[in-house]
Design an enzyme around this catalytic site. Structure first.
Site, PDB file in Angstrom:
ATOM      1  N   HIS A  37      -2.766 -18.641   9.406  1.00 23.69           N
ATOM      2  CA  HIS A  37      -1.867 -19.036   8.310  1.00 23.69           C
ATOM      3  C   HIS A  37      -0.411 -18.711   8.654  1.00 23.69           C
ATOM      4  CE1 HIS A  37      -1.995 -20.055   3.767  1.00 23.69           C
ATOM      5  NE2 HIS A  37      -0.908 -20.525   4.334  1.00 23.69           N
ATOM      6  N   ALA A  57       1.624 -21.451   9.914  1.00 23.84           N
ATOM      7  CA  ALA A  57       2.292 -22.743  10.086  1.00 23.84           C
ATOM      8  C   ALA A  57       3.679 -22.754   9.452  1.00 23.84           C
ATOM      9  CB  ALA A  57       1.434 -23.867   9.494  1.00 23.84           C
ATOM     10  N   GLU A  95      -8.824 -15.205   3.047  1.00 23.75           N
ATOM     11  CA  GLU A  95      -7.760 -14.718   3.905  1.00 23.75           C
ATOM     12  C   GLU A  95      -7.388 -13.290   3.509  1.00 23.75           C
ATOM     13  OE1 GLU A  95      -4.499 -17.505   3.905  1.00 23.75           O
ATOM     14  OE2 GLU A  95      -5.748 -19.150   4.641  1.00 23.75           O
ATOM     15  N   ALA A 154       5.995 -33.568   0.260  1.00 22.93           N
ATOM     16  CA  ALA A 154       7.090 -33.476   1.217  1.00 22.93           C
ATOM     17  C   ALA A 154       6.581 -33.304   2.647  1.00 22.93           C
ATOM     18  CB  ALA A 154       8.011 -32.322   0.841  1.00 22.93           C
ATOM     19  N   ARG A 181      -4.663 -25.681   2.367  1.00 19.30           N
ATOM     20  CA  ARG A 181      -5.151 -24.409   1.849  1.00 19.30           C
ATOM     21  C   ARG A 181      -6.639 -24.299   2.171  1.00 19.30           C
ATOM     22  NH1 ARG A 181      -0.616 -22.893   1.362  1.00 19.30           N
ATOM     23  NH2 ARG A 181       0.403 -21.922  -0.442  1.00 19.30           N
TER      24      ARG A 181
END
Length: 333
Positions: free
Chosen positions: A299, A301, A275, A170, A246
């Site tokens: 991270h 977004a 992370e 998507a 990722r």
């Protein structure tokens, strides 16, 4: 014959990521809703011991915490995220724990963040911002050459870009549509090492030919270090790499080396192999990368009001369908 369950203990472990106010279930179902803004990994087992349903985002749901000994009543896991790589799905399948995720909730936001990283790197915003604030413009005169790529040429404009999209779910589809409105052309990469089906271009051709490469595919054993030294060696010297997928899919050491050696012109990333990341545990954030055309964001977004609303709707739908029909609306397993 046992009466169907109508009362549920629901534990939300990370409402910091997505608040779930006034959580309720369709009648005749009722719930005790326990929410924790943040949960450390060592607190998971204690907090879910008597839970029927657990809601989480990025916490490590290991085989240990998902075991019958640790969480004997657990029947459903609702992941408020698209990715489920922190969940031991094999254990869930073995125990019959239903898992649902919240796909496509952050498509618009991640697309826009990918474009922000593109513009910041193509226009060398981070290096020239640092230079301007340090007084370099006044002391050294015009600094437009700071925006040149390793090939010595000035930056490309949107109409000159050929964008390679690696991952065509998507988000990849939305990026494809969005960049075309800016005048960019696109190539959709086939799987690495596989024949290219209709509408796709061989992976190595995309790596070699594109001026912008946007990575937006899930992490799996097959995609780890998908882009490493061999791929950087093939890229154009004016190429940009944008990673909103990722951590671990792009070899971080190879990326820093490619930037240092002028193999590519710049990179922007929102994801990391470990992370939370910091200079002590990630080469991308080390002090000696400050002079590179490298844009790093933590991270985020996915982060927007629209994403929150979509996550909340999808999570509630997953739980409601589970208690009424024993399945998640957005089923993972």
């Amino acid at each position: 014959m046992a009466e169907p369950q109508t009362h549920w203990v629901i534990v939300a472990l990370e409402t910091f990521f997505c608040p779930l106010p006034n959580f309720s279930l369709p009648g005749p179902h009722t719930c005790e809703f326990r929410e924790y803004e943040r949960t450390r990994p060592d607190q998971i087992a204690e907090r879910i011991r008597d839970a029927d349903i657990v809601i989480m985002t990025i916490l490590p749901m290991t085989a240990e915490v998902l075991s019958a000994e640790a969480s004997p009543r657990l029947k459903m896991l609702s992941v408020v995220a698209s990715g489920t790589d922190t969940v031991d799905l094999a254990t869930c399948r073995a125990r019959g724990i239903v898992v649902g995720n919240t796909p496509n909730c952050n498509v618009t936001t991640v697309t826009e963040h990918a474009l922000a990283l593109y513009f910041a790197t193509r226009r060398s915003i981070i290096p020239i911002n640092a230079l301007t604030r340090a007084g370099g413009w006044a002391t050294k005169g015009t600094q437009h050459s700071m925006m040149n790529g390793p090939d010595g040429k000035s930056p490309k404009t949107c109409g000159e870009e050929l964008v390679g999209i690696i991952g065509y779910g998507a988000i990849g589809k939305n990026i494809d549509a969005m960049v075309k409105t800016l005048g960019m052309k696109t190539l959709i990469a086939a799987r690495k090492g596989a024949e290219a089906p209709d509408g796709r271009v061989p992976f190595n051709t995309v790596i070699r030919e594109c001026s912008v490469l946007i990575v937006c595919l899930p992490r799996s054993p097959e995609t780890m270090n998908l882009i490493s030294e061999r791929e950087f060696d093939q890229m154009k010297p004016y190429a940009l790499l944008i990673n909103v997928s990722r951590g671990g899919i792009v070899d971080e050491q190879a990326l820093v080396s490619a930037l240092r050696k002028g193999k590519i012109a710049g990179a922007g990333t929102d994801v990391y192999s470990k992370e939370p990341s910091e200079p002590a545990n990630n080469v991308l954030l080390a002090a000696d990368t400050a002079d590179l055309n490298l844009v790093t964001t933590p991270h985020v977004a996915w982060y927007s009001e629209e994403t929150f609303l979509n996550y909340g709707r999808a999570c509630r739908a997953n739980v409601a369908e589970f208690v009424t029909a024993s399945r998640a609306k957005y089923r993972v397993c």
